[in-house]
Enzyme design. Sequence first.
Site, short mmCIF file in Angstrom:
data_model
loop_
_atom_site.label_atom_id
_atom_site.label_comp_id
_atom_site.label_asym_id
_atom_site.label_seq_id
_atom_site.Cartn_x
_atom_site.Cartn_y
_atom_site.Cartn_z
N HIS A 82 0.86 -1.19 0.00
CA HIS A 82 0.00 0.00 0.00
C HIS A 82 0.89 1.24 0.00
O HIS A 82 1.95 1.24 0.62
CB HIS A 82 -0.88 0.01 1.25
CG HIS A 82 -2.11 0.87 1.12
ND1 HIS A 82 -3.33 0.38 0.70
CD2 HIS A 82 -2.29 2.19 1.34
CE1 HIS A 82 -4.21 1.37 0.68
NE2 HIS A 82 -3.60 2.48 1.07
N ASP A 161 -13.37 3.12 7.56
CA ASP A 161 -12.39 3.82 6.70
C ASP A 161 -13.08 4.39 5.47
O ASP A 161 -12.73 5.48 5.01
CB ASP A 161 -11.24 2.90 6.30
CG ASP A 161 -10.16 3.67 5.53
OD1 ASP A 161 -9.66 4.67 6.08
OD2 ASP A 161 -9.86 3.32 4.38
N ARG A 168 -12.07 12.92 5.26
CA ARG A 168 -10.73 13.52 5.38
C ARG A 168 -10.32 14.19 4.07
O ARG A 168 -9.68 15.24 4.07
CB ARG A 168 -9.69 12.43 5.74
CG ARG A 168 -9.80 11.95 7.17
CD ARG A 168 -8.99 10.68 7.38
NE ARG A 168 -7.59 10.85 7.08
CZ ARG A 168 -6.82 9.95 6.45
NH1 ARG A 168 -7.34 8.79 6.07
NH2 ARG A 168 -5.56 10.18 6.22
N SER A 183 -5.88 4.46 8.80
CA SER A 183 -6.58 4.23 7.53
C SER A 183 -5.93 3.07 6.78
O SER A 183 -6.61 2.13 6.32
CB SER A 183 -6.54 5.51 6.70
OG SER A 183 -6.96 5.28 5.39
N LYS A 187 -7.28 -1.33 6.82
CA LYS A 187 -7.59 -2.09 5.59
C LYS A 187 -6.69 -3.31 5.48
O LYS A 187 -7.13 -4.41 5.13
CB LYS A 187 -7.38 -1.20 4.34
CG LYS A 187 -8.39 -0.08 4.19
CD LYS A 187 -8.31 0.60 2.83
CE LYS A 187 -7.21 1.63 2.69
NZ LYS A 187 -7.37 2.86 3.44
N1 URA Z 1 -3.90 5.65 1.71
C1 URA Z 1 -4.88 5.31 2.58
O1 URA Z 1 -5.50 4.26 2.43
N2 URA Z 1 -5.15 6.12 3.59
C2 URA Z 1 -4.50 7.28 3.80
O2 URA Z 1 -4.79 7.95 4.75
C3 URA Z 1 -3.47 7.63 2.90
C4 URA Z 1 -3.19 6.81 1.85
#
Ligand code: URA
Length: 437
Positions: A82, A161, A168, A183, A187
């Site tokens: 990620h 999220d 956000r 966040s 996930k």
């Molecule tokens: N990617 C995400 O999933 N969340 C964030 O806050 C920033 C990047």
Amino acid sequence: VNFLSLIEAKRDGRALSPDQIAGLIAEYTAGQIHDYQMAAFLMAVYFRGMDANERRALTLAMRDSGEVLQFPADPRPVVDKHSTGGVGDNVSLPLTPLLACLGFRVPMVSGRGLGITGGTLDKLESIPGFTTALTTGRIVEQVQAIGCAMCGQTERMVPADKRLYALRDVTGTVASIPLITASILSKKLAENLVALALDVKFGCAAFMPNRGAAAELAEAMVSLGTECGVPTRALLTAMNSPLGRSAGNWLEVKESVACLAGRGPDDLRELVIEFAAHLLVQTGRAQSLALARPIAAEPLDSGAAHQKWHEMLAAQGADLEATARLLEQDHTAPVVRELAAPEAGWVVCCDARIIGEVIRDLGGGRLTKESVLRHDVGVDALAKPGERVERNGVLLRVHAGTPEDADLAVARLREAVAVGPEPIASEPLIAAVIDGG
Ligand code: URA
């Protein structure tokens, strides 16, 4: 939960208990807390921060706001990558099918664009027919069958999220270490991974402005991920110029397909191979990065990763013929304009922040939760720092919805790309690696 008192406590810099955090996430997910109050809370967190206990409680409460993926026993390790977000950052698109070719299972849960940074889901949704809304059952089924799936948070999987992310994005509260940590890790922890690799970006177009701040974010995520049972490693990577030569939803899909076919920009290919190599080492499937890199490159060069991409697209409803037709087109936006170099020389700057802002304003990103995204706009043919250009040579091309938008974008982008008389050394793509040990 008396939410007002929690907003006030955070505003005044006091730490919240795990029970208070779990309560507020449960109530927000159930629709019992208004967005305006949550926005105030997020801004309080942005300024006051959260300690390690609060970050952990927030991450776990967000993970537990929905279902967690359960995979059957299988020799293929479940892994993922990620990014904290950048401009032109499309690494996840080629990397996911590549990892499946390397014998991993990849249930990639991604996000939409945040601020000026692009989102994997928005990019994927520029593919005709492709759906990113998968149930947990379908994710597991598809990953078991073909090795990978790319999807978003849903009402059933990390719904907290899904809602916080969208809020956000439009309230100036993205660039916060606790909020990014929770966040991303909520996930990833909901995917039940064996190993996780993170791309923590720093620079003018990243949420962390410099390497020091990125290291702090990376350490927070690596230690929490590892503590929660997922061996986690972070690569700190530069985000002053866009990655690759394209930025914008469809244009990045097009560039990803080139990478999957063994072509495409060098920096994109390098990062894709590097993340795959790290995951091979993290899972003990290669003894060193030097041994892992050629293994990781092979499916890109043999066409296997490209084939896996088609399998994933077909599994998620894409119209492969319509996609192929779009890929053959030079552009899908109504208007394309070139920005020409005013003189011969070397590119000394290609400001990803300005480029990201221009793409958002062309309609490629959101200014409110209700904004409707354009998939066709963006920039391509970008000349990168360190490269030679001739007078009137192309510095970039703008893809826009109207001639007026295109002209305005070209005018703003003149500030983004600078040409100088001397060549400059391009900055290293990967500045450091932080490992959970
Ligand atoms: N990617 C995400 O999933 N969340 C964030 O806050 C920033 C990047």
